[in-house]
Design a protein around this motif. Structure first.
Motif, PDB file in Angstrom:
ATOM      1  N   MET B   1      17.068  -8.317  -6.785  1.00  0.00           N
ATOM      2  CA  MET B   1      16.396  -7.031  -6.514  1.00  0.00           C
ATOM      3  C   MET B   1      16.589  -6.648  -5.045  1.00  0.00           C
ATOM      4  N   GLU B   2      17.070  -5.429  -4.852  1.00  0.00           N
ATOM      5  CA  GLU B   2      17.326  -5.009  -3.467  1.00  0.00           C
ATOM      6  C   GLU B   2      16.053  -4.556  -2.779  1.00  0.00           C
ATOM      7  N   ARG B   3      16.084  -4.663  -1.476  1.00  0.00           N
ATOM      8  CA  ARG B   3      14.937  -4.244  -0.685  1.00  0.00           C
ATOM      9  C   ARG B   3      14.810  -2.727  -0.650  1.00  0.00           C
ATOM     10  N   ASP B   4      13.562  -2.222  -0.531  1.00  0.00           N
ATOM     11  CA  ASP B   4      13.297  -0.788  -0.311  1.00  0.00           C
ATOM     12  C   ASP B   4      13.826   0.116  -1.423  1.00  0.00           C
ATOM     13  N   LYS B   5      13.859  -0.386  -2.635  1.00  0.00           N
ATOM     14  CA  LYS B   5      14.387   0.433  -3.733  1.00  0.00           C
ATOM     15  C   LYS B   5      13.320   0.663  -4.797  1.00  0.00           C
ATOM     16  N   ASN B   6      12.642  -0.432  -5.152  1.00  0.00           N
ATOM     17  CA  ASN B   6      11.679  -0.340  -6.254  1.00  0.00           C
ATOM     18  C   ASN B   6      10.252  -0.525  -5.738  1.00  0.00           C
ATOM     19  N   PHE B   7       9.422   0.422  -6.103  1.00  0.00           N
ATOM     20  CA  PHE B   7       8.060   0.413  -5.561  1.00  0.00           C
ATOM     21  C   PHE B   7       7.015   0.502  -6.664  1.00  0.00           C
ATOM     22  N   VAL B   8       5.865  -0.120  -6.391  1.00  0.00           N
ATOM     23  CA  VAL B   8       4.683   0.119  -7.214  1.00  0.00           C
ATOM     24  C   VAL B   8       3.768   0.996  -6.370  1.00  0.00           C
ATOM     25  N   LEU B   9       3.270   2.063  -6.973  1.00  0.00           N
ATOM     26  CA  LEU B   9       2.464   3.014  -6.207  1.00  0.00           C
ATOM     27  C   LEU B   9       1.026   3.034  -6.710  1.00  0.00           C
ATOM     28  N   GLY B  10       0.108   2.890  -5.803  1.00  0.00           N
ATOM     29  CA  GLY B  10      -1.301   3.060  -6.155  1.00  0.00           C
ATOM     30  C   GLY B  10      -1.741   4.432  -5.682  1.00  0.00           C
ATOM     31  N   VAL B  11      -2.313   5.212  -6.583  1.00  0.00           N
ATOM     32  CA  VAL B  11      -2.736   6.572  -6.236  1.00  0.00           C
ATOM     33  C   VAL B  11      -4.253   6.590  -6.042  1.00  0.00           C
ATOM     34  N   TYR B  12      -4.689   7.125  -4.908  1.00  0.00           N
ATOM     35  CA  TYR B  12      -6.124   7.158  -4.591  1.00  0.00           C
ATOM     36  C   TYR B  12      -6.571   8.602  -4.390  1.00  0.00           C
ATOM     37  N   ASP B  13      -7.807   8.874  -4.834  1.00  0.00           N
ATOM     38  CA  ASP B  13      -8.334  10.236  -4.718  1.00  0.00           C
ATOM     39  C   ASP B  13      -9.138  10.440  -3.444  1.00  0.00           C
ATOM     40  N   ASP B  14      -9.714   9.343  -2.940  1.00  0.00           N
ATOM     41  CA  ASP B  14     -10.715   9.488  -1.888  1.00  0.00           C
ATOM     42  C   ASP B  14     -10.322   8.662  -0.679  1.00  0.00           C
ATOM     43  N   GLU B  15     -10.474   9.262   0.508  1.00  0.00           N
ATOM     44  CA  GLU B  15     -10.018   8.562   1.710  1.00  0.00           C
ATOM     45  C   GLU B  15     -10.848   7.316   2.032  1.00  0.00           C
ATOM     46  N   ASP B  16     -12.135   7.330   1.684  1.00  0.00           N
ATOM     47  CA  ASP B  16     -12.955   6.151   1.983  1.00  0.00           C
ATOM     48  C   ASP B  16     -12.604   4.994   1.061  1.00  0.00           C
ATOM     49  N   VAL B  17     -12.337   5.321  -0.224  1.00  0.00           N
ATOM     50  CA  VAL B  17     -11.888   4.291  -1.165  1.00  0.00           C
ATOM     51  C   VAL B  17     -10.561   3.723  -0.669  1.00  0.00           C
ATOM     52  N   LEU B  18      -9.691   4.605  -0.195  1.00  0.00           N
ATOM     53  CA  LEU B  18      -8.373   4.192   0.288  1.00  0.00           C
ATOM     54  C   LEU B  18      -8.505   3.207   1.453  1.00  0.00           C
ATOM     55  N   LEU B  19      -9.407   3.543   2.394  1.00  0.00           N
ATOM     56  CA  LEU B  19      -9.579   2.674   3.567  1.00  0.00           C
ATOM     57  C   LEU B  19     -10.020   1.275   3.150  1.00  0.00           C
ATOM     58  N   ASP B  20     -10.988   1.197   2.213  1.00  0.00           N
ATOM     59  CA  ASP B  20     -11.424  -0.115   1.708  1.00  0.00           C
ATOM     60  C   ASP B  20     -10.289  -0.809   0.987  1.00  0.00           C
ATOM     61  N   ALA B  21      -9.540   0.013   0.218  1.00  0.00           N
ATOM     62  CA  ALA B  21      -8.465  -0.560  -0.591  1.00  0.00           C
ATOM     63  C   ALA B  21      -7.404  -1.219   0.277  1.00  0.00           C
ATOM     64  N   VAL B  22      -7.097  -0.589   1.409  1.00  0.00           N
ATOM     65  CA  VAL B  22      -6.060  -1.146   2.281  1.00  0.00           C
ATOM     66  C   VAL B  22      -6.441  -2.566   2.714  1.00  0.00           C
ATOM     67  N   SER B  23      -7.695  -2.756   3.121  1.00  0.00           N
ATOM     68  CA  SER B  23      -8.120  -4.102   3.531  1.00  0.00           C
ATOM     69  C   SER B  23      -8.090  -5.059   2.342  1.00  0.00           C
ATOM     70  N   LYS B  24      -8.584  -4.582   1.202  1.00  0.00           N
ATOM     71  CA  LYS B  24      -8.621  -5.456   0.013  1.00  0.00           C
ATOM     72  C   LYS B  24      -7.219  -5.900  -0.387  1.00  0.00           C
ATOM     73  N   VAL B  25      -6.300  -4.936  -0.412  1.00  0.00           N
ATOM     74  CA  VAL B  25      -4.931  -5.249  -0.849  1.00  0.00           C
ATOM     75  C   VAL B  25      -4.285  -6.221   0.136  1.00  0.00           C
ATOM     76  N   ARG B  26      -4.513  -5.985   1.427  1.00  0.00           N
ATOM     77  CA  ARG B  26      -3.911  -6.886   2.419  1.00  0.00           C
ATOM     78  C   ARG B  26      -4.503  -8.282   2.324  1.00  0.00           C
ATOM     79  N   GLU B  27      -5.822  -8.353   2.061  1.00  0.00           N
ATOM     80  CA  GLU B  27      -6.466  -9.674   1.943  1.00  0.00           C
ATOM     81  C   GLU B  27      -5.926 -10.456   0.755  1.00  0.00           C
TER      82      GLU B  27
END
Lengths: 454, 176
Positions: B1-27
């Motif tokens: 699998m090549e780099r930077d070609k295939n992505f999984v995308l998470g779609v968020y509606d709310d900026e506050d949920v997104l901010l929490d999500a970023v920390s959760k996903v990184r953890e």
């Protein structure tokens, strides 16, 4: 979490979602032009062409076409120049100064105000250029370019030259500030468009992809540009006032000029923003974004700057008397009671008395009253510049050279030309560019819309 | 699998949920490729672990260049190349040079910084960005996860992490 306040009035009414913001603001750009818009454009272009005749005549025959004489070497041209530059002050002030002060109410009005700034500065810059008489040689007189006379340079000791640098820097920095703000919104329109429109808006959007990294840099750019533009706003009109203040003409030679001119510029700039915004919100149905709260806050700025200007008029009189200089005293008595008394008292009525009406909440929250008073303020500010320039010049140190000024058709025509130019550019902007900064408004939907405040 | 070609995308509606999500996903050990938003979300750069931008330094240096350029130009022209005494004024008076110096400082600082911003963010009129989802310039935030960079985790695991962090949709996107 975002902090929301139940005390503050909502800045976005009508319970808008992010999607509504995109839709409401892109609608104008994407739809067919309305009859009203076409008619307005036709009138503006008509005025531009008719006034353009006066401009051509002036360039062809020389500035002898104007009503100037040996005593009054500056009149309508420089009046119009200072007036337009003043109008050009609200845009960058709203964007930059209010950004630094974290005033969220700037967000719905900054885009149109910045556009107004750019177009007003274009109109302003025309006057000193035409006034040079042979503007095709102007580059050598205004810019430090090596020329055929050998190494003879422009005079850096002259406030007129400082003005060249001030106005051109102000124009280009405001233009960049405005364009940087437009990029994300062009991307929004690009992503909704198809065909040739997608190509055009795609090029205008500079390949914006909305990445967090870009947004982060974008925000620091906006903040630093605001930090740079804030002293710039103050410097430009300060330097314009130096054109007068560094001379030895009674009525001009005053140290109060820089702050007084800056306040006057903000005063007239906000008045013009109000005039344009009241029309724009009505025509484009943007009442939910440019609310009565916005109008009221701008009216408060009008009260403050109008009062500063009023105090400046009175201070000038006091200092003229207190200085004990007979020429200075005469200049001011002549302003109020001499042959141009009507211009002086028009200025006093429009600028000092009329904005005080905004102390009444009923008046400052009334659309009709605000619209009328904003025009009154702009008329008053034109008279202010006319009074300063013409009444100071028409009574020379030598009574034998005393003279009066009356405009010719060419004076009036060139002024009308700039009106045509300004409104043509503004109408084109309002149709093809998003008039409200979508990205910024979206960022406050969660904290400042009616929905949250309930 | 090549780099930077295939992505999984998470779609968020709310900026506050997104901010929490970023920390959760990184953890949870997932490496985030980038987050795309329709408007600037404050705190997102910190949550993603981005360093502070050095654009202020660029602005300062360009400003300094403007100051020195303006002073050098004015003193050279007025003092050395063609001294002109006009109205009895000193032909190389420092106070008279301040307005032009100020304006050129601001001009170069602004243009220099914006130029650096354009280059560093790869913004140019002929730029063809990779569009992960058309809604990122409208009303959705999208978190893009590069599959190649998270090869050890697998697609399903990433999708699960995104869902648990508050994503309203999880999509896939591949680029040529």
């Amino acid at each position: 979490m975002q902090v929301t306040s139940s005390v503050r009035e909502p800045l976005i009414t009508g319970g808008k979602t992010l999607k509504d913001v995109t839709h409401d603001i892109s609608r104008q750009v994407e739809g067919k032009p309305s009859m009203a818009w076409l008619l307005a454009l036709l009138v503006s272009v008509g005025v531009l062409v008719l006034g353009g005749l006066a401009l051509v005549a002036t360039l062809w025959e020389g500035i002898g076409m104007w009503g100037l004489n040996k005593t009054i070497g500056w009149a309508w041209d420089i009046t119009n120049f200072v007036w337009w530059v003043g109008i050009g002050h609200a845009g960058t002030l709203i964007s930059a100064v209010l950004l630094l002060f974290r005033q969220k109410w700037r967000m719905a009005i900054n885009r149109a105000a910045e556009a107004m700034t750019i177009f007003a500065v274009i109109c302003a810059a025309m006057f000193p250029i035409i006034h040079m008489g042979r503007p095709w040689l102007g580059a050598y007189w205004a810019l430090p370019l090596p020329n055929t006379f050998g190494s003879l340079w422009v005079n850096f000791n002259s406030p007129l030259l400082w003005d060249v640098f001030a106005i051109s820097t102000y124009f280009s920095v405001s233009l960049v500030f405005w364009y940087i703000g437009l990029i994300p919104d062009f991307a929004t329109i690009r992503d909704r468009a198809t065909g040739i429109r997608k190509t055009i808006y795609g090029a205008l959007a500079f390949g914006w992809d909305g990445a967090a990294k870009t947004w982060s840099r974008y925000e620091s750019v906006a903040l630093i540009l605001a930090g740079l533009a804030t002293p710039l706003v103050l410097s430009v009109h300060t330097i314009v006032s130096f054109d007068f203040a560094t001379s030895v003409i009674p009525g001009w030679h005053t140290t109060i000029f820089p702050p007084y001119f800056v306040a006057g510029a903000i005063f007239s700039g906000f008045a013009m923003v109000l005039t344009l915004m009241i029309i724009t919100r009505k025509v484009f149905k943007l009442e939910d974004y440019i609310t009565i709260v916005h109008i009221e806050l701008m009216n408060i700025v009008i009260i403050i700057t109008g009062s500063i200007v009023g105090i400046a008029y009175i201070t000038e009189f006091f200092i003229a008397w207190y200085s004990g200089v007979a020429a200075e005293q005469y200049a001011f008595v002549n302003r109020a009671f001499g042959p141009y008394w009507w211009a002086y008292w028009s200025m006093m009525t429009c600028n000092v008395i009329s904005p005080q009406l905004f102390w009444f909440k009923k008046i400052r929250t009334s659309i009709v009253a605000t619209f009328l008073l904003s025009i009154v303020v702009n008329i008053g500010m034109w008279f202010e510049r006319f009074v300063i320039i013409v009444t100071s010049l028409h009574r020379d140190f030598l009574p034998s050279s005393w003279a009066m000024f009356s405009p010719t058709w060419a004076d009036i025509g060139v002024y009308l030309f700039t009106f045509g130019l300004f409104f043509t550019l503004f109408l084109l902007f309002a149709k093809f560019f998003p008039v409200i900064n979508m990205a910024e408004v979206k960022s406050i939907v969660k904290s400042s819309s009616e929905k949250v405040n309930k | 699998m090549e780099r930077d070609k295939n992505f999984v995308l998470g779609v968020y509606d709310d900026e506050d949920v997104l901010l929490d999500a970023v920390s959760k996903v990184r953890e949870s050990g997932v490496k985030i490729h980038e987050v795309y938003s329709p408007f600037p979300v404050h705190g997102l750069d910190e949550a993603l672990g981005y360093k502070r931008s050095r654009l202020p330094i660029a602005a300062f240096l360009f400003g300094l260049l403007g100051t020195s350029l303006a002073l050098t130009m004015q003193f050279y022209m007025m003092r050395f190349d063609w001294p002109m005494i006009i109205g009895g004024k000193d032909y190389a008076a420092f106070p008279d040079f301040i307005p032009v110096t100020f304006e050129l400082t601001v001009l170069l600082a602004a243009f220099g910084m914006v130029g650096v911003f354009m280059v560093s963010s790869n913004l140019k009129p002929w730029g063809q960005p990779r569009i992960f989802d058309l809604r990122i310039t409208d009303d959705k935030h999208v978190m893009a996860i590069d599959l190649a960079a998270n090869a050890s985790l697998g697609e399903d695991k990433i999708a699960e992490v995104l869902k648990n962090s508050g994503a309203t949709e999880v999509n896939k996107k591949s680029f040529e």
